[in-house]
Design a protein around this motif. Structure first.
Motif, PDB file in Angstrom:
ATOM      1  N   LEU A 204       1.162  -1.199  -0.043  1.00 55.46           N
ATOM      2  CA  LEU A 204       0.024   0.157   0.023  1.00 55.46           C
ATOM      3  C   LEU A 204       0.859   1.272   0.221  1.00 55.46           C
ATOM      4  O   LEU A 204       2.264   1.217   0.968  1.00 55.46           O
ATOM      5  N   TYR A 205       1.011   1.901  -0.678  1.00 55.38           N
ATOM      6  CA  TYR A 205       1.813   3.578  -1.019  1.00 55.38           C
ATOM      7  C   TYR A 205       0.829   4.420  -0.833  1.00 55.38           C
ATOM      8  O   TYR A 205      -0.671   5.012  -1.942  1.00 55.38           O
ATOM      9  N   GLY A 206       1.025   6.239  -0.577  1.00 50.95           N
ATOM     10  CA  GLY A 206       0.116   6.773  -0.140  1.00 50.95           C
ATOM     11  C   GLY A 206       1.367   8.512   0.325  1.00 50.95           C
ATOM     12  O   GLY A 206       2.222   7.937   0.011  1.00 50.95           O
ATOM     13  N   ALA A 207       1.183   9.401  -0.797  1.00 54.14           N
ATOM     14  CA  ALA A 207       1.584  10.642  -0.597  1.00 54.14           C
ATOM     15  C   ALA A 207       0.836  11.488  -0.715  1.00 54.14           C
ATOM     16  O   ALA A 207      -1.047  11.480  -0.744  1.00 54.14           O
ATOM     17  N   ALA A 208       1.169  12.769   0.473  1.00 50.23           N
ATOM     18  CA  ALA A 208       0.438  14.100   0.919  1.00 50.23           C
ATOM     19  C   ALA A 208      -0.414  14.596  -0.327  1.00 50.23           C
ATOM     20  O   ALA A 208      -1.404  14.995  -0.089  1.00 50.23           O
ATOM     21  N   ARG A 209       0.002  14.396  -1.988  1.00 49.99           N
ATOM     22  CA  ARG A 209      -0.327  15.121  -2.728  1.00 49.99           C
ATOM     23  C   ARG A 209      -1.901  14.254  -3.647  1.00 49.99           C
ATOM     24  O   ARG A 209      -3.192  14.526  -3.870  1.00 49.99           O
ATOM     25  N   LEU A 210      -2.035  12.356  -3.166  1.00 49.31           N
ATOM     26  CA  LEU A 210      -3.009  12.255  -3.563  1.00 49.31           C
ATOM     27  C   LEU A 210      -4.606  11.413  -2.228  1.00 49.31           C
ATOM     28  O   LEU A 210      -4.111  11.928  -0.979  1.00 49.31           O
ATOM     29  N   PRO A 211      -5.339  12.074  -2.555  1.00 49.07           N
ATOM     30  CA  PRO A 211      -6.730  11.963  -1.895  1.00 49.07           C
ATOM     31  C   PRO A 211      -7.248  10.727  -0.371  1.00 49.07           C
ATOM     32  O   PRO A 211      -7.846  10.692  -0.025  1.00 49.07           O
ATOM     33  N   ASP A 212      -6.806   8.965  -1.591  1.00 55.58           N
ATOM     34  CA  ASP A 212      -6.603   8.207  -0.441  1.00 55.58           C
ATOM     35  C   ASP A 212      -5.060   7.416  -1.333  1.00 55.58           C
ATOM     36  O   ASP A 212      -4.352   7.605  -1.478  1.00 55.58           O
ATOM     37  N   ALA A 213      -5.157   5.883  -1.131  1.00 55.35           N
ATOM     38  CA  ALA A 213      -4.035   5.320  -1.328  1.00 55.35           C
ATOM     39  C   ALA A 213      -4.355   4.466  -2.266  1.00 55.35           C
ATOM     40  O   ALA A 213      -5.180   3.862  -2.563  1.00 55.35           O
ATOM     41  N   ARG A 214      -3.265   3.456  -3.641  1.00 55.85           N
ATOM     42  CA  ARG A 214      -3.356   2.944  -4.037  1.00 55.85           C
ATOM     43  C   ARG A 214      -2.461   1.326  -3.863  1.00 55.85           C
ATOM     44  O   ARG A 214      -1.545   1.460  -2.511  1.00 55.85           O
ATOM     45  N   ALA A 215      -3.447   0.629  -3.392  1.00 56.71           N
ATOM     46  CA  ALA A 215      -3.159  -1.196  -3.015  1.00 56.71           C
ATOM     47  C   ALA A 215      -2.349  -1.840  -4.356  1.00 56.71           C
ATOM     48  O   ALA A 215      -3.314  -2.127  -5.044  1.00 56.71           O
ATOM     49  N   LEU A 216      -1.590  -2.258  -3.923  1.00 60.67           N
ATOM     50  CA  LEU A 216      -0.346  -3.111  -5.216  1.00 60.67           C
ATOM     51  C   LEU A 216      -0.220  -4.270  -4.694  1.00 60.67           C
ATOM     52  O   LEU A 216       0.216  -5.264  -4.016  1.00 60.67           O
ATOM     53  N   PHE A 217      -1.355  -5.375  -6.172  1.00 61.40           N
ATOM     54  CA  PHE A 217      -1.629  -7.111  -6.036  1.00 61.40           C
ATOM     55  C   PHE A 217      -0.295  -7.647  -7.173  1.00 61.40           C
ATOM     56  O   PHE A 217      -0.217  -7.007  -7.651  1.00 61.40           O
ATOM     57  N   MET A 218       1.133  -8.625  -6.142  1.00 62.44           N
ATOM     58  CA  MET A 218       0.905  -9.357  -7.562  1.00 62.44           C
ATOM     59  C   MET A 218       1.229 -10.538  -7.032  1.00 62.44           C
ATOM     60  O   MET A 218       1.783 -10.747  -5.705  1.00 62.44           O
TER      61      MET A 218
END
Ligand SMILES: Cc1cc2nc3c(=O)[nH]c(=O)nc-3n(C[C@H](O)[C@H](O)[C@H](O)COP(=O)(O)OP(=O)(O)OC[C@H]3O[C@@H](n4cnc5c(N)ncnc54)[C@H](O)[C@@H]3O)c2cc1C
Length: 408
Positions: A204-218
């Motif tokens: 899971l990654y988030g950044a101050a600029r992003l309104p939400d986070a992105r989950a990455l699955f591999m």
């Protein structure tokens, strides 16, 4: 000379930019109803792509919008303590000029740099391209173009129409990936956190600029999976199946699948065409030579490909018989090296055995311990191909420009 580009993501607008700068008349047709802002994912721009962005006058905007991800905290199954990697240190080993940015933001920056000079048609798609340049569309009137370029991604429509079905050219390199937009419930800022296991990883990654986070699955199944790339419900089920008993925050992430506003799933597939040009048609970016999403630095490759294609067309006075072979020759080595890098990166990132998982943890731990200068030196000596981007020398096509970069 009139050029039609299919696809307005990264390669399409970058190509439109350079072609208009050399005096070509450009139309871009994009299947989506508007510039895609679909959640997206983070992509890497390495030295040559940033050098090109600088020449386009958009480097400052890229620097403003970059994610600024600094730290990776990676748990591995069977170990309680995570490995913490300073990503800047790791990237210093890969390239001496690097920015990570959300794909949607990059696309918008390139689009803004071209919207006044190129014609954009949204919500349409090419249905046929005849040998004499007549192009028909799903919605719009048929029109005539001198050249047609497919910049329409891994599942390219232009490639299918001109070269044949995707299965003739694609090689699965052993894994699948998904990106899911989720609430930033861990409050992550400039940080990636995740869990690696044998044959699967979730982060899971988030950044101050992003309104939400992105989950990455591999994940790496034993055999390729049979599914349609537009069948989202089946893709979500595949994720639930493969991650059902995985720890960390994965149960919470899987629960978000029912309500997520943005979901992306694809196989990590490599395209291997011996030549990606035919007659008046050529391909650029993932459409022509995707080394594998998320593992091969394909965004930088797409930006460089667009720059070189436009430059060679300008140098050949728009003659595809001279420009297309020159374009393919100029980036051929970069494409081949990106492919072999991607195959090994996919194997290492999602290891298929406990030994591979141990090696991943050990490598991540080493990066965390070494000073940045040492990481850079080791990557130069050791892992072959890691610095492939920085080793590309960009040709100078300035002599063919009819206008210069508009400063932002
Ligand atoms: C999860 C994920 C993570 C990634 N991480 C990285 C990374 O860390 N580093 C990196 O370098 N790269 C990464 N990539 C790859 C990167 O996103 C692509 O390589 C890059 O965006 C290439 O862009 P492109 O313009 O060639 O193709 P795409 O971005 O795929 O764009 C294709 C465009 O064509 C449009 N289109 C499709 N069909 C049609 C049609 N019939 N008619 C008209 N338009 C059409 C699409 O809507 C889209 O706008 C990642 C990709 C994924 C999926």
């Amino acid at each position: 000379m009139r050029v039609l580009i299919s696809g307005a993501s990264v390669a399409g607008p970058a190509l439109a930019y350079w072609l208009t700068r050399y005096g070509f008349e450009v139309t871009v047709v994009e299947r989506a109803p508007a510039l895609r802002k679909t959640g997206g994912h983070a992509v890497d721009l390495f030295r040559p792509a940033l050098d090109i962005a600088e020449r386009m006058g958009v480097l400052d905007r890229i620097q403003e919008m970059k994610t600024g991800t600094e730290r990776l905290t990676m748990y591995t199954e069977g170990h309680e303590r995570p490995v913490v990697v300073e990503l800047r240190r790791m990237m210093a080993g890969v390239s001496d000029r690097h920015a990570e940015i959300m794909r949607d933001d990059l696309s918008e920056i390139f689009f803004d740099a071209t919207r006044d000079d190129a014609e954009y048609v949204f919500g349409d798609s090419i249905t046929a391209i005849s040998g004499d340049g007549e192009v028909t569309f799903e919605r719009g009137q048929a029109r005539r173009f001198d050249l047609v370029v497919g910049a329409d991604g891994l599942h390219s429509n232009v490639r299918r129409l001109v070269f044949g079905p995707e299965s003739d050219f694609s090689t699965w390199i052993g894994a699948y990936l998904a990106v899911v937009s989720v609430p930033n419930f861990l409050g992550l800022d400039a940080t990636v956190e995740g869990l690696s296991g044998v044959g699967r990883m979730a982060a899971l990654y988030g950044a101050a600029r992003l309104p939400d986070a992105r989950a990455l699955f591999m994940f790496r199944p034993a055999e390729p999976i049979d599914y349609h790339y537009r069948d989202v419900e089946r893709q979500k089920d595949l994720l639930r199946e493969h991650f059902a008993d995985f720890g960390w925050h994965v149960p919470r992430l899987l629960a978000e699948l029912d309500t997520t506003p943005a979901f992306y799933f694809d196989s990590i597939t490599q395209l291997r065409l011996d030549s990606w040009s035919r007659g008046r048609v050529t391909l650029v970016g993932d459409a022509g030579y995707c080394p594998g999403p998320a593992v091969g630095g394909s965004t930088s490759l797409a930006v460089v490909g667009a720059y070189v294609l436009a430059g060679e067309l300008a140098a050949a006075g728009g003659d595809p018989a001279r420009a297309f072979p020159a374009y393919e020759a100029e980036i051929g080595e970069y494409v081949r090296r990106s492919r072999s890098f991607a195959v090994s990166a996919a194997r290492k990132l999602v290891p298929g055995s406990p030994g591979g998982l141990w090696a991943l943890r050990a490598a991540a731990g080493l990066i965390g311990l070494m000073p940045a200068g040492v990481t850079r030196a080791v990557s130069k000596l050791g892992a072959r191909g890691v610095r492939l981007h920085d080793e590309i020398a960009l040709k100078d096509y300035t002599a063919h420009e009819v206008r210069t970069a508009a400063r932002p």
